[in-house]
Design a protein around this motif. Structure first.
Motif, PDB file in Angstrom:
ATOM      1  N   CYS A  40      -8.626 -10.526  30.144  1.00 39.11           N
ATOM      2  CA  CYS A  40      -8.725  -8.829  30.328  1.00 39.11           C
ATOM      3  C   CYS A  40      -7.577  -8.255  30.073  1.00 39.11           C
ATOM      4  O   CYS A  40      -6.443  -9.093  30.366  1.00 39.11           O
ATOM      5  CB  CYS A  40      -9.293  -8.962  31.722  1.00 39.11           C
ATOM      6  N   ALA A  41      -7.416  -7.033  29.801  1.00 42.13           N
ATOM      7  CA  ALA A  41      -6.001  -6.434  29.506  1.00 42.13           C
ATOM      8  C   ALA A  41      -6.094  -4.825  29.778  1.00 42.13           C
ATOM      9  O   ALA A  41      -7.437  -4.356  29.897  1.00 42.13           O
ATOM     10  CB  ALA A  41      -5.447  -6.600  28.058  1.00 42.13           C
ATOM     11  N   SER A  42      -5.042  -4.311  30.163  1.00 42.16           N
ATOM     12  CA  SER A  42      -4.942  -2.891  30.622  1.00 42.16           C
ATOM     13  C   SER A  42      -4.050  -2.201  29.882  1.00 42.16           C
ATOM     14  O   SER A  42      -3.082  -2.876  29.446  1.00 42.16           O
ATOM     15  CB  SER A  42      -5.255  -2.649  32.032  1.00 42.16           C
ATOM     16  N   THR A  89      -9.712  -6.940  37.413  1.00 43.98           N
ATOM     17  CA  THR A  89      -9.206  -5.850  38.363  1.00 43.98           C
ATOM     18  C   THR A  89      -7.770  -5.738  38.125  1.00 43.98           C
ATOM     19  O   THR A  89      -6.956  -6.491  37.718  1.00 43.98           O
ATOM     20  CB  THR A  89      -9.662  -6.114  39.670  1.00 43.98           C
ATOM     21  N   GLN A  90      -7.395  -4.402  38.049  1.00 45.69           N
ATOM     22  CA  GLN A  90      -5.892  -4.240  37.669  1.00 45.69           C
ATOM     23  C   GLN A  90      -5.718  -3.190  38.882  1.00 45.69           C
ATOM     24  O   GLN A  90      -6.533  -2.078  39.097  1.00 45.69           O
ATOM     25  CB  GLN A  90      -5.660  -3.540  36.500  1.00 45.69           C
ATOM     26  N   ASP A  91      -4.269  -3.247  39.247  1.00 46.47           N
ATOM     27  CA  ASP A  91      -3.710  -2.472  40.082  1.00 46.47           C
ATOM     28  C   ASP A  91      -2.802  -1.450  39.619  1.00 46.47           C
ATOM     29  O   ASP A  91      -1.799  -0.881  40.334  1.00 46.47           O
ATOM     30  CB  ASP A  91      -3.187  -3.159  41.389  1.00 46.47           C
ATOM     31  N   MET A  92      -2.570  -1.341  38.537  1.00 42.80           N
ATOM     32  CA  MET A  92      -1.550  -0.185  37.907  1.00 42.80           C
ATOM     33  C   MET A  92      -2.465   1.046  37.531  1.00 42.80           C
ATOM     34  O   MET A  92      -1.473   1.952  36.865  1.00 42.80           O
ATOM     35  CB  MET A  92      -1.310  -0.968  36.649  1.00 42.80           C
ATOM     36  N   GLY A 129      -0.811  -6.839  38.934  1.00 39.86           N
ATOM     37  CA  GLY A 129      -1.127  -6.634  37.649  1.00 39.86           C
ATOM     38  C   GLY A 129      -2.526  -6.569  37.116  1.00 39.86           C
ATOM     39  O   GLY A 129      -3.205  -6.070  37.797  1.00 39.86           O
ATOM     40  N   VAL A 130      -3.111  -7.627  36.211  1.00 38.64           N
ATOM     41  CA  VAL A 130      -4.261  -7.865  35.758  1.00 38.64           C
ATOM     42  C   VAL A 130      -4.523  -8.975  36.375  1.00 38.64           C
ATOM     43  O   VAL A 130      -4.012  -9.882  36.126  1.00 38.64           O
ATOM     44  CB  VAL A 130      -4.484  -7.470  34.397  1.00 38.64           C
ATOM     45  N   THR A 131      -5.745  -8.962  37.244  1.00 38.58           N
ATOM     46  CA  THR A 131      -6.313 -10.356  38.018  1.00 38.58           C
ATOM     47  C   THR A 131      -7.616 -10.755  37.419  1.00 38.58           C
ATOM     48  O   THR A 131      -8.499  -9.846  37.522  1.00 38.58           O
ATOM     49  CB  THR A 131      -6.212 -10.329  39.466  1.00 38.58           C
TER      50      THR A 131
END
Lengths: 112, 112
Positions: B91-93, B24-27, B3-5
């Motif tokens: 942090c958000a995405s 950092t995000q992996d989505m 998710g969001v790290t």
């Protein structure tokens, strides 16, 4: 100027009871209203959201009621459980904008 | 599924020091955001990005800078830390079609 007013600041409910959190807004351009749940030490998590063309939305024990003419919306938690103890935030956003506006939060405590 | 790290989780700075909060995000989300959360005040948007190479100011951008060189990363820079920047930073995405946002677990920053 606070664009989304949330009440109450804190709420104590007995297990099995109904928790009600209210929000009011002024900006009629808002067209999306999410609610977030936040546990201590964690980021907010989306709980449920509604658009103003719908008067009510239900997901499990969580229900949003929306009153467009009064510019108010509320979160109802039915059969409240101790695991629901958290801080709840209402929010609002104008379509096409990326600027989500948050209420100040309500700390809910559900006693066993 | 990370998710969001956000890193670090905690940090203490002296007045005038600088630091970078990592996110950092992996989505593969195009939209990323930085918020600060002060006690009893809800969340306020600092900066946001609608894609790599594009950033814009939010509600409270003063004292902060951001960059977005990749889709995955969105670091927040404090150049001259001030006590008023003591806060919890989230942090958000999000995707364009899903306005609500996925949040990281926050960085708790104290400036003394």
């Amino acid at each position: 100027q606070q664009q989304v007013k949330q009440s109450p600041q804190s709420l104590i409910v007995q297990k099995g009871g109904i928790s009600i959190i209210n929000c009011a807004y002024e900006n009629t351009a808002f067209d999306y209203f999410p609610w977030y749940q936040q546990f201590p030490g964690k980021g907010p998590a989306l709980l449920i959201a509604i658009r103003p063309d719908v008067s009510e939305k239900k997901e499990g024990r969580f229900t949003i009621s929306f009153n467009k003419s009064a510019k108010q919306f509320s979160l109802h938690i039915m059969d409240s459980q101790p695991g629901d103890s958290a801080t709840y935030f209402c929010a609002a956003i104008v379509g096409g904008s990326e600027k989500l506006v948050f209420g100040k939060g309500t700390k809910l405590t559900v006693n066993p | 599924n990370a998710g969001v790290t956000q890193t670090p989780k905690f940090r203490i700075l002296k007045i005038g020091q600088s630091m970078t909060l990592q996110c950092t995000q992996d989505m593969n989300h195009n939209y990323m955001y930085w918020y600060r959360q002060d006690p009893g005040m809800g969340l306020k948007l600092i900066y946001y990005s609608v894609g790599a190479g594009i950033t814009d100011k939010g509600e409270v951008p003063n004292g902060y800078n951001v960059s977005r060189s990749t889709t995955e990363d969105f670091p927040l820079r404090l150049e001259l830390a001030a006590p008023s920047q003591t806060s919890v930073y989230f942090c958000a995405s999000s995707t364009r079609t899903v306005q609500p946002q996925h949040f990281g677990d926050g960085t708790r920053l104290s400036i003394l």
